[in-house]
Design an enzyme around this catalytic site. Structure first.
Site, mmCIF file in Angstrom:
data_model
loop_
_atom_site.group_PDB
_atom_site.id
_atom_site.type_symbol
_atom_site.label_atom_id
_atom_site.label_comp_id
_atom_site.label_asym_id
_atom_site.label_seq_id
_atom_site.Cartn_x
_atom_site.Cartn_y
_atom_site.Cartn_z
ATOM 1 N N HIS A 14 20.494 -14.191 0.314
ATOM 2 C CA HIS A 14 21.495 -14.849 1.142
ATOM 3 C C HIS A 14 20.994 -16.194 1.686
ATOM 4 C CE1 HIS A 14 24.875 -15.278 3.782
ATOM 5 N NE2 HIS A 14 24.173 -15.132 4.889
ATOM 6 N N ASP A 55 22.695 -12.067 -3.324
ATOM 7 C CA ASP A 55 23.076 -12.134 -1.912
ATOM 8 C C ASP A 55 23.651 -10.788 -1.494
ATOM 9 O OD1 ASP A 55 24.295 -12.628 0.574
ATOM 10 O OD2 ASP A 55 24.729 -14.713 0.048
ATOM 11 N N SER A 57 26.348 -19.632 5.416
ATOM 12 C CA SER A 57 26.968 -18.384 5.839
ATOM 13 C C SER A 57 28.142 -18.649 6.789
ATOM 14 C CB SER A 57 25.902 -17.482 6.466
ATOM 15 O OG SER A 57 26.339 -16.159 6.578
#
Length: 276
Positions: free
Chosen positions: A256, A227, A97
């Protein structure tokens, strides 16, 4: 605790496990978490004989709760200084991320010989926020909502995110882990609110296009097809076209954080890439 002090006087906490002469694998956590988010991968790669390293980004975890420098340029420079302090060579850097953005920017600026490969998991590059140049991105109002929720009740916000979209626990039939939810909350609440607030701009508005184009090292993109935090269409599907030596693996139905919910799948793909 192991720490380094950066040039601007910020103390950064890090973990460094395993043989010092083994190939280093460096893990970069997501927002608003800490190096603890990589417990599974660090222990697993340690068993495979690697040297494993992870740091708490400034303002996060056990590092100083900075009120300045909470931007991608500074985050990447912090990694430059960490790699230099630990004399890391031929390292594989793995980021999730926001940490994936950090890896991309660091990799484009790394000192010669220090990085061999990079992995971006559910990562924010090339750029998240919508604009004239990125019309199918996420509206700025969404990130304004994140900021407002953090200010209004950070503790509740940090329960709502992992209980819902982060791990995909809001999907029908999801196997919900209260431990993962509580661990996410614990890590988030360890960090500084000011740094976490500033970091929303860093992960949502930073444009990594030129960083990705500049990379000549092998880069692996891993992304859950469901996600809900960093939608694959606006991230990995675009990033792969910017890389000179990139490969994309997607996980149907996963969220995610596939490395957290399905480590057996992700660890195998990571090891295969590292060993190539």
């Amino acid at each position: 605790m192991s720490t380094i002090t950066t040039q601007d006087g910020t103390n950064l906490f890090y973990k460094d496990w395993g043989p010092r002469d083994a190939q280093p694998i460096v893990f970069h956590h997501g927002w608003p978490l800490s190096s603890d988010d990589w417990d599974n991968q660090m222990l697993w790669f340690l068993e495979q004989g690697y040297r494993v390293i992870a740091h708490d980004r400034r303002g996060h975890g056990r590092s100083d709760q900075t009120d300045t420098g909470n931007d991608m340029d500074t985050y990447a420079q912090d990694v430059v200084e960490l790699a230099r302090a630990l004399d890391l060579k031929n390292a594989v850097h793995i980021g999730h991320s926001t940490g994936g953005g950090e890896v991309a920017r660091y990799a484009a600026r790394a000192e010669a010989g220090r990085i061999a490969k990079a992995v971006l998991i559910g990562a924010v590059p090339p750029v998240m926020v919508a604009s004239e140049a990125n019309p199918d991105g996420i509206p700025l109002e969404v990130f304004d909502g994140f900021r407002a929720a953090l200010v209004a009740n950070r503790a509740q916000f940090f329960l709502d995110v992992p209980s819902g979209p982060f791990f995909g626990f809001n999907r029908d039939g999801a196997e919900v882990s209260q431990g993962q939810i509580q661990n996410w909350w614990r890590q988030g609440m360890m960090g500084g609110a000011k740094a976490q607030y500033d970091s929303i701009k860093a992960f949502s508005e930073t444009n990594f296009t030129e960083d990705l184009k500049a990379l000549t090292i092998p880069v692996l993109l891993l992304h859950g097809e469901d996600d809900q935090i960093v939608p694959i269409e606006n991230s990995a599907h675009k990033a792969i076209g910017l890389l000179q030596n990139g490969r994309l693996i997607t996980y149907p139905g996963l969220s995610h954080a596939p490395f957290a919910t399905h480590p057996e799948l992700v660890n195998a793909d990571l090891l295969a890439f590292v060993q190539e």
